[in-house]
Design a protein around this motif. Structure first.
Motif, PDB file in Angstrom:
ATOM      1  N   ARG A  18      17.853  34.828  43.309  1.00 60.31           N
ATOM      2  CA  ARG A  18      18.252  33.427  43.453  1.00 60.31           C
ATOM      3  C   ARG A  18      18.721  32.807  42.142  1.00 60.31           C
ATOM      4  NH1 ARG A  18      15.393  34.734  47.635  1.00 60.31           N
ATOM      5  NH2 ARG A  18      15.240  33.459  49.502  1.00 60.31           N
TER       6      ARG A  18
ATOM      7  N   PHE B 133       9.826  30.207  35.001  1.00 58.45           N
ATOM      8  CA  PHE B 133       8.797  30.700  35.916  1.00 58.45           C
ATOM      9  C   PHE B 133       7.943  31.724  35.194  1.00 58.45           C
ATOM     10  CE2 PHE B 133      10.579  28.449  39.321  1.00 58.45           C
ATOM     11  CZ  PHE B 133      11.956  28.581  39.290  1.00 58.45           C
TER      12      PHE B 133
ATOM     13  N   TRP C  25      13.886  25.121  35.029  1.00 61.89           N
ATOM     14  CA  TRP C  25      12.578  25.710  35.212  1.00 61.89           C
ATOM     15  C   TRP C  25      12.448  26.981  34.404  1.00 61.89           C
ATOM     16  CZ3 TRP C  25      10.056  22.464  38.478  1.00 61.89           C
ATOM     17  CH2 TRP C  25      10.786  21.790  39.467  1.00 61.89           C
TER      18      TRP C  25
ATOM     19  N   LEU D  58      13.171  35.755  42.798  1.00 65.23           N
ATOM     20  CA  LEU D  58      13.623  34.754  41.819  1.00 65.23           C
ATOM     21  C   LEU D  58      14.923  35.218  41.165  1.00 65.23           C
ATOM     22  CD1 LEU D  58      10.204  33.865  40.129  1.00 65.23           C
ATOM     23  CD2 LEU D  58      11.586  32.375  41.581  1.00 65.23           C
TER      24      LEU D  58
ATOM     25  N   SER E 197      12.839  27.535  42.882  1.00 68.51           N
ATOM     26  CA  SER E 197      14.071  28.159  42.407  1.00 68.51           C
ATOM     27  C   SER E 197      15.251  27.700  43.252  1.00 68.51           C
ATOM     28  CB  SER E 197      13.962  29.685  42.433  1.00 68.51           C
ATOM     29  OG  SER E 197      14.017  30.170  43.752  1.00 68.51           O
TER      30      SER E 197
ATOM     31  N   PRO F 289      17.475  28.917  35.138  1.00 69.01           N
ATOM     32  CA  PRO F 289      16.062  29.220  34.947  1.00 69.01           C
ATOM     33  C   PRO F 289      15.895  30.695  34.591  1.00 69.01           C
ATOM     34  CG  PRO F 289      16.568  29.101  37.284  1.00 69.01           C
ATOM     35  CD  PRO F 289      17.821  28.733  36.557  1.00 69.01           C
TER      36      PRO F 289
ATOM     37  N   ARG G 185      16.850  24.071  42.297  1.00 66.25           N
ATOM     38  CA  ARG G 185      17.492  23.907  40.988  1.00 66.25           C
ATOM     39  C   ARG G 185      18.789  23.129  41.085  1.00 66.25           C
ATOM     40  NH1 ARG G 185      21.393  26.727  38.530  1.00 66.25           N
ATOM     41  NH2 ARG G 185      21.315  28.352  40.097  1.00 66.25           N
TER      42      ARG G 185
ATOM     43  N   ALA H 285      17.455  33.270  38.825  1.00 61.91           N
ATOM     44  CA  ALA H 285      16.610  33.151  37.622  1.00 61.91           C
ATOM     45  C   ALA H 285      16.841  34.396  36.775  1.00 61.91           C
ATOM     46  CB  ALA H 285      15.141  33.048  38.014  1.00 61.91           C
TER      47      ALA H 285
END
Lengths: 329, 364
Positions: free
Chosen positions: A211, A175, A173, A208, A163, A102, A166, A213
């Motif tokens: 994690r 965001f 995703w 995010l 998140s 993501p 996933r 993204a």
């Protein structure tokens, strides 16, 4: 909100996206004054009148967008995408869309950013787009995005939970966040330098990013037009620190500032933006204390014996003094 | 796209002013009708007003609220027309006009206060025709006391120059006191010498000097100036309200003086007196709500989530509600948790931004 004497979709879009920025006929309300003062400071304007003109123009655009969202929610996205804006080089976005992980698109809440978002959402896409719910997006964007397909509007905590889903779901995703104004509370923000002073940005983007993204894409003002910028600094996500978060947020703030300064009348609500300045948050903390005081005083005997009341009020007074001293330092 | 730039607006405006001058009854009728139409057409505006009124009057039905919206719109435009009427009067006729059209009810309270050596703080919200109330107060008071009237300066209050012009027209010696340091010093001097100060406590600045007091079952922002000045100078605190009774007919109601709080603690006294001022205003606004100018901003000045507690249970609920709105680790947050009977919850990873949490299979 309403726009008298304006009835067609085209005219409402013109009011939101094309309108020349006229000075208001009637001056604003007294309660706008602190917002105007902050606006003046943030943009380095010479007088309150200039701030008022900018705020009024922003308000008119938000008004028009609200009308658009209420009266033509299904047609609004296409209408916004069709508005005039210099074409944006989307290669960074396309690269991000091709990857499995993501990524984040962090935008200022301005009319230009909305046009960019609308155009992106009109294109074929495989990911689900998760848009951050803020005080403004739930009013202005959520009704419009409802019919876009594969788009959700969620609060920041749900955004972050997505998140983490996933790996479990295999979902892809994207965001969409709005760092310049948000719903997150005091403890989940950090101050960065933005528009001339400390401003509290939410920790949503760093969380995010920590994690997985990546990249964080945002808009910046290029030489002639808007362009995408990507945050790609190497960082050890397994040991993501405060300094890493601060670095990311400061970078975001710098990019967004170029967009906002180049077109301040296109920001959709200066009131919401101003709420995130450190000064505004300090005042909010003081007012929270005053509200508790009022509860205790009004509670009377329900609160307890007089001595308990006095002790509670004394404690609140100490807290307030400490808050004021903290600022003085 | 507004009418702001259109020349027909100027023509209509000029014609309307002539009508106000020569046929005020007709002008008021037209204005009232326009006001109703304007509010009816502005759906979102009406919805917002209705929401605010429903917040203040939860016991009223949606139909009653709807009727109140209409009455509010009529009253608002009547007031604006009456303002234009004042503007249209030649300065030399203004004093006569006020004396002729205003009936004072409760005048004995005002006269008694004016006869005493103690200073007077007269207050009233933006209710009914407050300009007429101000002018009537000046005419009645200036023979006996020096008078000062607080306004926000022109950069905050665009109507200040208009009001200044009207007051100057009376040639009574009443002073305009802008709401700044200079104005405050003049107010101190006026009260110290036993004079009269006029203030409108329903405006507020969102700042360090703002407190919160009960108002229509909620907590509203309130300025402390009225209570502070009254307490500091042991002034007679007089409430004033002026409403329209017909074309060129107004009633100025003067209530009995509000007793000042005298606990000996200035902070407590200021809060108690401010609460009493707002309780007085609430009583009048409940009786005839349509006359208050600021209903459309009500939701912005009150706390949306916390209501004034009437029972111990409601107080506990309010404290818990507030504890969820405030960051738990802030000093106020921790204090609230103690009051609400719980300790602060452990800081979540979300707030701390430390190492990321391991990804669990369920993902929730």
């Amino acid at each position: 909100m309403n726009l008298p004497f304006v009835s067609s979709l085209g005219k409402v879009c013109a009011a939101a996206f094309d309108s020349t920025d006229e000075t208001p006929d009637t001056p604003g309300l007294l309660e706008d004054f602190p917002v105007l003062q902050e606006l003046q400071r943030m943009l380095g304007l010479e007088g309150i009148a200039a701030a008022q003109a900018i705020k009024h123009a922003s308000y008119q655009r938000a008004l028009a967008l609200d009308t658009l969202a209420r009266r033509w929610p299904r047609k609004a996205l296409a209408a916004i995408a069709a508005q005039k804006l210099a074409p944006l080089d989307l290669r960074l976005l396309e690269e991000a869309q091709r990857q499995e992980a993501p990524f984040v698109l962090a935008l200022p809440l301005s009319t230009d950013a909305l046009i960019v978002l609308a155009r992106i959402l009109q294109r074929p896409r495989q990911q689900t787009w998760v848009v951050e719910k803020t005080p403004l997006t739930q009013l202005l964007l959520e009704p419009i995005l409802g019919g876009a397909g594969n788009v959700e509007c969620v609060t920041p905590d749900v955004l972050i939970r997505r998140s983490r889903m996933r790996e479990a779901t295999g979902h892809r995703w994207v965001f969409v966040t709005f760092p310049d104004h948000h719903l997150t509370l005091d403890g989940t923000t950090r101050p960065v330098q933005f528009l001339g002073g400390p401003h509290h940005f939410s920790l949503v983007e760093p969380l995010l990013y920590a994690r997985g993204a990546s990249p964080i894409l945002t808009l910046q003002r290029g030489e002639k037009c808007l362009q995408l910028a990507s945050y790609a600094r190497p960082v050890d996500r397994a040991a993501f620190r405060e300094s890493d978060a601060q670095d990311l947020l400061q970078w975001l703030a710098e990019q967004l500032e170029t967009v906002i300064r180049s077109a301040p009348t296109k920001v959709l609500s200066w009131r919401e933006l101003v709420k995130q300045t450190s000064e505004a948050l300090r005042l909010k903390r003081i007012m929270d204390g005053r509200l508790v005081q009022a509860l205790i005083r009004t509670g009377g005997d329900h609160f307890g014996v007089s001595e308990a009341r006095q002790q509670a009020l004394a404690r609140l007074r100490q807290i307030e003094e400490a808050q004021k001293e903290e600022v003085a330092r | 796209m507004t009418l702001a730039r259109s020349w027909p607006r100027h023509v209509v405006s000029k014609a309307f002013r002539k009508l106000v001058e020569h046929a005020p009854g007709v002008a008021t009728f037209m204005s009232r009708s326009y006001g109703q139409w304007y509010f009816r057409r502005g759906q979102a505006r009406r919805q917002e007003l209705a929401r605010n009124l429903a917040m203040a009057f939860p016991e009223r039905t949606p139909q009653e609220i709807d009727e109140l919206c209409s009455t509010f719109a009529k009253a608002r435009y009547e007031m604006l027309t009456d303002q234009l009427r004042l503007d249209s009067l030649p300065p030399k006729e203004l004093a006569d006009y006020i004396r002729r059209t205003v009936t004072v009810v409760g005048g004995e309270h005002l006269d008694a206060a004016l006869e005493r050596p103690e200073p007077v703080v007269a207050f009233g919200p933006h209710y009914g025709n407050f300009s007429i109330a101000t002018l009537a107060l000046i005419l009645r008071s200036t023979p006996r006391k020096s008078v000062g009237l607080f306004f926000n300066p022109p950069e905050k209050n665009p109507y200040a120059p208009r009001m200044s012009r009207l007051i100057s027209s009376l040639e009574s010696g009443a002073q305009i006191l802008f709401n700044d340091r200079g104005g405050l010093m003049k107010a101190f001097r006026t009260l110290h010498k036993g004079g009269l100060i006029g203030i409108m406590p329903d405006v507020y600045d969102y700042g360090v000097g703002t407190i919160m007091v009960p108002f229509f079952g909620r907590f509203t922002f309130a300025m402390t100036g009225t209570a502070f000045l009254s307490s500091k100078y042991n002034a007679t605190l007089l409430p004033l309200y002026c409403v329209r009774k017909g074309t060129d007919q107004y009633e100025l109601q003067v209530d009995a003086p509000l007793p000042l709080s005298r606990t000996g603690e200035m902070e407590e006294d200021v809060w108690n007196t401010t609460a009493a001022i707002f309780a007085n205003m609430e009583r009048h606004l409940r009786a005839a709500p349509e006359h208050w100018m600021y209903w459309d901003l009500f939701h912005r000045r009150v706390h949306p989530a916390v209501q004034v507690p009437r029972t111990r249970e409601e107080l506990d609920t309010a404290l818990v509600t507030l504890s969820r709105k405030v960051w738990a680790r802030s000093p106020v947050g921790e204090f609230l948790h103690e009051l609400a009977g719980k300790r602060s919850e452990p800081l979540s990873a979300k707030a701390a931004l430390l190492e990321p949490e391991p990804q669990r299979p369920t993902g929730s």
